[in-house]
Design an enzyme around this catalytic site. Structure first.
Site, PDB file in Angstrom:
ATOM      1  N   ASP A  15      37.689  84.113  43.988  1.00 26.87           N
ATOM      2  CA  ASP A  15      38.194  83.546  43.036  1.00 26.87           C
ATOM      3  C   ASP A  15      36.775  82.994  42.212  1.00 26.87           C
ATOM      4  O   ASP A  15      35.618  83.106  42.623  1.00 26.87           O
ATOM      5  CB  ASP A  15      39.080  82.649  44.242  1.00 26.87           C
ATOM      6  CG  ASP A  15      39.570  81.661  42.896  1.00 26.87           C
ATOM      7  OD1 ASP A  15      39.604  82.477  41.692  1.00 26.87           O
ATOM      8  OD2 ASP A  15      39.606  80.225  42.801  1.00 26.87           O
ATOM      9  N   LYS A  16      37.226  83.339  41.169  1.00 28.14           N
ATOM     10  CA  LYS A  16      36.526  82.437  40.047  1.00 28.14           C
ATOM     11  C   LYS A  16      36.653  80.701  40.288  1.00 28.14           C
ATOM     12  O   LYS A  16      35.276  80.097  40.180  1.00 28.14           O
ATOM     13  CB  LYS A  16      36.576  83.204  38.508  1.00 28.14           C
ATOM     14  CG  LYS A  16      35.799  82.445  38.196  1.00 28.14           C
ATOM     15  CD  LYS A  16      36.073  83.676  36.407  1.00 28.14           C
ATOM     16  CE  LYS A  16      36.677  82.864  35.480  1.00 28.14           C
ATOM     17  NZ  LYS A  16      36.573  81.704  35.763  1.00 28.14           N
ATOM     18  N   THR A  22      40.376  87.197  39.736  1.00 29.69           N
ATOM     19  CA  THR A  22      40.065  85.350  39.493  1.00 29.69           C
ATOM     20  C   THR A  22      41.984  86.018  37.839  1.00 29.69           C
ATOM     21  O   THR A  22      42.529  86.986  37.871  1.00 29.69           O
ATOM     22  CB  THR A  22      39.877  85.783  38.120  1.00 29.69           C
ATOM     23  OG1 THR A  22      39.820  84.331  37.062  1.00 29.69           O
ATOM     24  CG2 THR A  22      39.206  86.105  37.412  1.00 29.69           C
ATOM     25  N   ASP A  71      39.222  78.360  46.917  1.00 32.95           N
ATOM     26  CA  ASP A  71      39.684  76.909  46.576  1.00 32.95           C
ATOM     27  C   ASP A  71      40.938  76.654  46.903  1.00 32.95           C
ATOM     28  O   ASP A  71      41.310  75.236  47.023  1.00 32.95           O
ATOM     29  CB  ASP A  71      38.772  76.190  45.905  1.00 32.95           C
ATOM     30  CG  ASP A  71      39.124  76.393  44.363  1.00 32.95           C
ATOM     31  OD1 ASP A  71      39.357  77.501  44.265  1.00 32.95           O
ATOM     32  OD2 ASP A  71      38.808  75.764  43.675  1.00 32.95           O
ATOM     33  N   ASN A  93      46.681  79.243  45.369  1.00 30.31           N
ATOM     34  CA  ASN A  93      47.082  80.936  45.045  1.00 30.31           C
ATOM     35  C   ASN A  93      45.534  81.288  45.130  1.00 30.31           C
ATOM     36  O   ASN A  93      45.757  82.238  46.040  1.00 30.31           O
ATOM     37  CB  ASN A  93      46.757  80.187  43.619  1.00 30.31           C
ATOM     38  CG  ASN A  93      45.580  80.388  43.100  1.00 30.31           C
ATOM     39  OD1 ASN A  93      44.549  79.750  43.603  1.00 30.31           O
ATOM     40  ND2 ASN A  93      44.696  80.800  41.526  1.00 30.31           N
ATOM     41  N   ASP A  94      45.006  80.608  46.499  1.00 34.02           N
ATOM     42  CA  ASP A  94      44.184  81.655  47.254  1.00 34.02           C
ATOM     43  C   ASP A  94      44.597  81.383  48.886  1.00 34.02           C
ATOM     44  O   ASP A  94      43.936  82.394  49.189  1.00 34.02           O
ATOM     45  CB  ASP A  94      42.874  80.964  46.865  1.00 34.02           C
ATOM     46  CG  ASP A  94      42.408  81.097  45.830  1.00 34.02           C
ATOM     47  OD1 ASP A  94      42.023  81.819  44.715  1.00 34.02           O
ATOM     48  OD2 ASP A  94      41.124  80.426  45.301  1.00 34.02           O
TER      49      ASP A  94
END
Lengths: 1088, 336
Positions: A381-382, A636, A752, A755-756
């Site tokens: 993730d970004k 992302t 983190d 949504n991840d």
């Protein structure tokens, strides 16, 4: 399915729904044994051992006392059962504590103190400040006159900020004493696990109110395990209890993950099983033939002339039992122990403790550490993962004027400060939107300073920046909001909040200015959702350009807009909004639809740019891991240009000429497929060149590619080492993981935020960063770490060591079992193929459980290379990734070694203990000692670093072997009585041992030396380098470490169609193209 | 105050540092340098060859006379089995041999059986150790089938195939026509006499069945004194084995003629087994056994040869250890 809750109705309800007893237990006292045994025996290995143990009960075929299998079997089962029992008991204790906590409820109109487990649906529960909520409640009243209360939901979603909850409007203004007598009905959905939704309705019965139906949302509830904060008291009606609460429903047992190493071990076990069956069949036939040809002549054996019907089976079954030790019963226990130690090492590692927060790394899943060493793809993730997720307002563009471009910080820009102090209308309006259009809660501490509690980091950044520019959000009590601009207070009433969702990508508030009574709609959101909503006359070009410019600097942008509403326009809309909010079915989309009606004809006020800095050490980590051969994909939700910029600045993609970006885009199916084909072609061509090729795709194109050109996309995924996927949804993230998993890659997903979670659960390894977006990801993950940079250590140090150790441990376990089994097989050839065991029961039992499992267990402390060397040469991870240390061919090596050692032990023993010394017990013990000595030296030769524990275990085990045998030898009833004492007195015993060790180890040592010196593996070379203290030439590393002179704030890539190719700045030329003929563009580069 | 609390909380949350938890225990990390490996191999050779010589000379010092008699002590008919099974035939057989070298006392007399599977699964399990030690456990014969109980259900003591097939050839030796005393005391293991075979258990119903196996036992002598039985019941792991028959407590001079009168009772003819009489002395490695000495010489020799080869390789084809230029990624930055 719906449920109806009747408030305060003592007669009903309690029977229909479960009480509030929480039970996380898997077992009860009665069903523990059967259930646990059933679970354990559902595994193939255990079934196998049980079958063997049962066969051993048949004394005709058992070669040894059944205890040799039953003992270890029962021990292993006892260990895992007691572990389960202990876990379950702890769960029971914590359940009990929660169940017996005392709470105040209302029964028959009187407040009573009862235990939490006795709460029924419909009971009114009273809570005081700092109480834990015992079940899911719908609020009825609070101490706050406006019906607000604050809850901390950390236990539920990990978010540490306070959230406001309000009582439904129906209960507004009901007197505290009357609350106890309130009656009504709540219509709510059946229990589900969505902690962000509660679509229900409430109706109060007379005398409280008329028959009007009031909508309830999650805002009107307080859920189990939350804490009531900053509110004197609150009361609510229980709607979900016990295990049916939102929290209870969320609890799920995660599917156990199987590592690649485990799968390989299973395959090898299967192969050994087949080998065993073959051996049994061959020996069984040989045994029956020998019996008929020779055995019947042996008068002293007295074979009966006519045997029972199963006679032919007896000898094969005996061999099956003899060979059953080929599959080591101890391997599962050894591996479990080793794995939990690997996990502990991760927990203990002080170098993976976040120094800022003190959060340490945690391995929630103890079973998959080896997989860390075999990772091939990292999907990251970004926001919050690569970046700090610490938002700082940096720049803005208000009505076409850019602030903060010179200094890099708008807050210190004199122009802006000047505009604020002179009271420029545009700027003030912009600041007002910054301060009002949010869900931030100001908290005033005793000393008078105001701090903000915010759900979104962006909002907090905006409010803080507004406060720095003298637009201070001072108070938010209920709907009333006070702001203070240059000491002139203003009061607003928040009429409605149009909430942020990831689909809408914007949020708005409707406020009434209390002084003038005017109504405004204030909106903020992503550019692509706000800019199209402008009124027809406004020029949005400058804003679009501003967004573009900021995005290329890697800044997050938010567009701020407003719109003045007429009273009747608002009223009409408000009733629709209320209606939408009280629908039970598909409320979210209905609400979104209604919101859309109001959010139009906006006037754009400006663009705010927020900086999210890269986390410390991210570029180095990514560079190191990429050198280790791990491919990175960035997934992302952010804009493409922001994503590319971040990717560049953290070494995700290399700058030109080393790297090349290929963009897949298009709006229709054909366009996307065309673009995909072009990209694929280029990737194929550039494959031979030492060049990093990365592709970039956005969520829309990804969706199409995934649906319609799956094959092409899969091929591209395999070819391309790097990918950037922007604007992707959580489910798309999970889809990408799935795609890579289908191509047989080991994937690690790191993220983190909430949504991840899906991606983390989907991947082979999920790593969560315990960051500012709460603990949701960290909870779902197998590993949680404090910062992205710890990933390097997690993979290169812990993953690599775990893999190496398990590879040795498992293969060694097979080696030692095969060793003793081969000896048994050889012995059967000199014992008339009758299935006699060479070793006695005690020896066989102790061989697997004690003698051979202790020395190898300390291999979990072995380190082939020092951590520093691995970090310097991450490429060495390649050995783990490709499974070089545990595969059929290495296993064949161990198989051969055990065969060779079996021959050595057997031949030497039977020849030096021949004739008058050939007493059965003695010869057996000599052979066993030979095995023990050999295996000690095998472990020693395979050990790379000897700590005190290794010495203790390897040599101490030998001492232990003699101690155990001396003890057994001194028991007069044992078959081994005096054997060990006799042997130890004989010089020939000791010289036989030395002979066995020398004969067995000399060829191994010589071979290993030859390989080590003349065909060394990379690991060997590094070992030599490290231990001989050879200093490497520094030229390479210095040129490598020289960071590419990148400045984040230079535009690199334009999304505007005119600039298909643009190379920017001498230091970081970056080649990218969107559509023109690919082979051409790979060769044409502009050099500035 | 509160900040103090907070910081202490943070510290306690931090994992405690110890060298074990950080995997930083001091470790010795040997690597296979040429010096180490060649050194080990050379040392091995230098130590092993003398030990081998020592063991060989010890084995050489053992004087051993082996005399196979099963083929000679039987009329050369086809009815060997019939002859040996017939209790009426005269099975006395006289053998003579000369002592090649002086044999110092004690001289051991063994019988050697070839192709006799004392380690056979059916055979080796067919015994009851409980019955041998406990006078009250004479009925614990469940493991002894088919020689557990007599036809009418009386327990056989000692039961089982092993005891039933007791070796019953006898030897009497004479030197120059003077009888040579064979001491049959203390030929069994001491632990067997004191802890395995009880002084209170007497043979019972032994060899009374229709099928007669091997030797009979005197029912008036307790098991603890039946040393032939004890020796026999120490089953052998190999199909060729020697068992102690007795000891001669005098020196035998070289070239002395020994005459043995053999009662050739034991049937090895039905399964082509061989019977040998062995007279041997013993040294520190036991009886005559060249195997250990030869193996030591072979292993020692091989390791010296290997050591020399490795040294030559080291001299003529040296290869520096740990040369970073061997790392492929140092040659080519794009590792694939």
């Amino acid at each position: 399915m719906k449920r109806y809750v009747y408030i305060n109705d003592d007669n009903l309800a309690s029977d229909i729904y479960c009480d509030n007893r929480i039970s996380n237990r898997k077992y009860t006292i009665l069903n523990f044994l059967p259930k646990n045994l059933w679970e354990q025996f559902s595994r193939f290995m255990n079934q196998y051992f049980l079958l063997i143990a049962c066969l051993q009960l048949w004394s005709l075929i058992t070669p040894v006392n059944p205890a040799s299998t039953w003992g270890p079997l029962i021990l292993i089962f006892a260990v895992s059962s007691s572990k389960e029992a202990w876990d379950d008991y702890n769960r029971y204790l914590s359940d009990k504590e929660a169940n017996e906590k005392e709470v105040w409820i209302v029964r028959q109109g009187i407040r009573k103190l009862i235990q939490a487990q006795d709460i029924c649906i419909g009971n009114i529960v009273w809570l005081r400040e700092n109480d834990e909520v015992p079940c899911d409640l719908v609020l009825l009243g609070t101490a706050d006159p406006l019906g607000f209360c604050y809850v901390e939901t950390a236990a539920l979603d990990g978010e540490t900020d306070l959230k406001t909850r309000s009582i439904p409007s129906a209960c507004m203004g009901i007197d505290v004493d009357l609350l106890q007598k309130i009656k009504g009905a709540i219509e709510c959905p059946s229990p589900d696990k969505d902690i962000r939704r509660f679509d229900a309705n409430m109706r109060l019965f007379p005398p409280f109110l008329d028959n009007d139906v009031f909508p309830l949302t999650i805002k009107n509830t307080i859920l189990q395990s939350c804490y009531l904060r900053n509110t004197e008291w609150a009361c609510g009606v229980a709607v979900y209890t016990g295990n049916q609460t939102k929290l209870g429903m969320c609890r799920g047992i995660a599917e156990p993950k199987l590592t690649a190493v485990d799968a390989m071990i299973d395959r090898l076990t299967g192969a050994i099983f087949v080998f065993q069956i073959v051996v049994v069949i061959v020996l069984g036939i040989a045994g029956n033939v020998f019996k008929d040809k020779e055995g019947r002549k042996l008068w002293y054996v007295q074979y009966p002339k006519e045997g029972p019907w199963y006679e032919l089976l007896v000898i094969p079954l005996r061999f099956e039992l003899l060979c059953s030790i080929m599959i080591p019963i101890s391997i599962k226990v050894s591996l479990d122990l080793a794995k939990s130690l690997y996990a502990k090492f991760i927990d203990w590692d002080v170098e993976m403790v976040d120094p800022a927060t003190g959060i340490r790394s945690n391995a929630a899943n103890t079973a998959i550490s080896e997989d860390l060493g075999q990772v091939e793809y990292i999907l990251t993730d970004k926001t919050g993962t690569l970046t700090e997720n610490k938002m700082i307002f940096k720049r803005c563009c208000i009505s076409g004027r850019f602030y903060g471009n010179e200094s890099g910080d708008a807050l210190t820009d004199a122009l802006l400060l000047n505009a604020v102090s002179t009271g420029s209308a545009d700027v003030i309006l912009f600041l007002k939107v910054m301060a009002i259009c949010n869900t931030v809660i100001p908290v005033r501490s005793k000393s008078g300073t105001i701090s903000y509690k915010a759900l979104s980091q962006d909002e907090e950044a905006l409010v803080c920046a507004a406060a720095r520019l003298h637009m201070v959000l001072e108070n938010k009590i209920g709907n009333i909001l006070d702001i203070n601009f240059n000491t002139s207070p203003m009061r607003y009433e928040v009429l409605d909040t149009l909430e942020f969702t990831s689909d809408r990508k914007r949020m708005s508030v409707v406020v009434r200015e209390c002084q003038s009574g005017e109504i405004f709609l204030l909106s903020k959101g992503a550019d692509e959702t706000i800019l199209p909503l402008t009124y027809s006359g406004q020029q949005v070009r400058t804003f679009a350009e501003a967004v573009e410019q900021y995005a290329q600097m890697g800044l997050r942008t938010l567009c701020l807009a407003w719109h003045k509403l007429e009273e009747d326009e608002y009223q009409e809309w408000a009733s629709m909004f209320k209606e939408a909010n009280s629908t039970l079915v598909d409320r979210e989309s209905r609400v979104a639809e209604v919101c859309q009606r109001l959010e139009r004809d906006l006037e754009i006020l400006g663009v705010a740019a927020i900086e999210d800095r890269l986390q410390e050490g991210v570029p180095e980590t990514i560079e190191t891991l990429r050198k280790a051969g791990i491919n990175f994909w960035m997934l992302t939700g952010d804009k493409m240009s922001t994503a590319i910029q971040i990717a560049l600045s953290c070494n995700f993609v290399s700058p030109e000429p080393k790297g090349q970006l290929l963009i897949i885009d298009g709006k229709t199916e054909d366009e996307v497929c065309m673009s995909l084909e072009r990209v694929l072609l280029t990737t194929r061509i550039t494959e031979s060149e030492p060049k990093d090729v990365a592709f970039v795709v956005d969520g829309w194109a990804l969706e199409i590619a995934h649906k319609h050109c799956r094959k092409l996309f899969t091929e591209l995924a395999i070819l391309s080492r790097t990918a950037i996927c922007c604007r992707v949804t959580p489910s798309q993230k999970a889809q990408l993981v799935e795609l890579l998993k289908l191509c047989d890659y080991r994937t690690l997903a790191i993220g983190d935020g909430g949504n991840d979670v899906r991606m983390i659960q989907q991947a082979d390894i999920g790593v969560g960063i315990s960051g500012r977006e709460g603990l949701q990801a960290a909870r779902a993950a197998d590993y949680s770490i404090g910062k992205f940079r710890f990933l390097k250590r997690l993979i290169l140090v812990h993953g690599r060591y775990s893999y190496n150790r398990t590879a040795f441990l498992s293969q060694y376990s097979f080696y030692k079992s095969l060793l003793i089994c081969f000896i048994q097989i050889f012995f059967s050839f000199i014992s008339g193929v009758s299935g006699t065991s060479f070793f006695n029961t005690v020896s066989l039992m102790a061989y697997n459980v004690f003698y051979t499992s202790v020395p190898v267990l300390v291999s979990v402390l072995d380190k082939d290379l020092s951590e520093r060397t691995v970090m310097q040469h991450p490429q060495i991870l390649f050995y783990c990734q490709s499974g070089r240390l545990l595969n059929p061919s290495t296993f064949a090596g161990w198989f051969g070694l055990s065969l060779f050692h079996a021959i050595v032990v057997f031949v030497i023993t039977t020849h030096s203990y021949a004739f008058e010394k050939s007493e059965m017990e003695e010869v057996g013990m000599v052979a066993l000692s030979g095995c023990i000595w050999l295996q000690a030296f095998v472990v020693a030769l395979e050990t790379n670093s000897f700590t005190i524990f290794q010495h203790l275990a390897i040599w101490g085990n030998l001492v232990g072997f003699y101690a155990i045998n001396w003890i057994v030898s001194s028991i007069s009833t044992s078959g081994m009585h005096t054997i060990m004492f006799r042997l130890c007195e004989q010089p020939s015993y000791w010289i036989t041992m030395i002979l066995i060790v020398a004969t067995g180890m000399c060829p191994v040592l010589a071979l290993k030396y030859l390989r080590y010196t003349y065909r060394p593996s990379k690991i060997n070379i590094l070992q030599q380098t490290e231990r001989l203290g050879i200093i490497e030439p520094q030229s390479r590393s210095s040129s490598d470490k020289d960071p590419p002179t990148l400045s984040v704030y230079e535009p690199l890539l334009s999304e505007s169609p005119s600039a298909t190719r643009r190379s920017v700045g001498p230091a970081q030329r970056f080649d990218s193209f969107q559509s023109p003929s690919p082979p051409d563009s790979t060769h044409t580069r502009k050099d500035n | 105050m509160s900040s103090d609390d907070g910081s202490s909380k943070k510290v306690s949350k931090k994992p405690r540092y110890s060298r074990f938890t950080q995997q930083e225990l001091p470790a010795c990390k040997p690597i296979l340098t040429p010096a180490l490996v060649i050194g080990i191999l050379m040392c091995l050779g230098i130590i092993f060859i003398p030990i081998g010589l020592l063991a060989l000379s010890a084995s050489e010092n053992v004087v051993e006379v082996v005399d196979r008699y099963d083929d000679v002590c039987i009329p050369s008919t086809d009815q060997k089995v019939g002859f040996i099974k017939d209790p009426a035939t005269n099975k006395t057989c006289i053998r003579t041999f000369t002592i090649p070298k002086k044999m110092r006392k004690p001289v051991y007399v063994y019988y050697q059986l070839d192709n006799f599977y004392q380690n056979h699964r059916r055979y080796v399990k067919s015994r009851s150790d409980r019955q041998l030690w406990n006078p009250k456990a004479e009925y614990s014969t469940s493991l002894c089938d088919p020689e557990g109980q007599t036809g009418d259900g009386k327990p056989i003591v000692p039961c089982g195939l092993i005891a039933w097939s007791l070796f019953n050839d006898t030897y009497s030796l004479s030197k120059n026509d003077a009888a040579l005393q064979i001491n049959k005391k203390d030929i069994a293991w001491r632990s067997d006499r004191t802890h395995k075979f009880s002084p209170n258990v007497y043979p019972k119903n032994f060899q009374n069945g229709t099928l007669i196996g091997g030797g009979k036992l005197d029912e008036n002598i307790p098991l603890s004194q039946q040393e032939d039985l004890m020796v026999w019941m120490r089953t052998s792991a190999l199909p060729t084995f020697r068992k102690l028959y007795g000891k001669i407590e005098t020196d035998l001079e070289a070239n002395e003629k020994i005459t043995v009168t053999i009662q050739n009772n034991y049937n090895t003819y039905s399964f082509n087994g061989k019977k040998k009489l062995v007279i041997s002395t013993a040294t520190w490695i036991g009886g005559k056994n060249d195997f250990i000495g030869k193996m030591y010489m072979a292993v020692g020799g091989t390791s010296i040869v290997l050591g020399v080869i490795f040294s030559l390789l080291y001299v003529f084809k040296p290869r520096p250890l740990g040369d970073p230029s061997y790392l492929s990624w140092n040659k080519n930055p794009a590792l694939d």
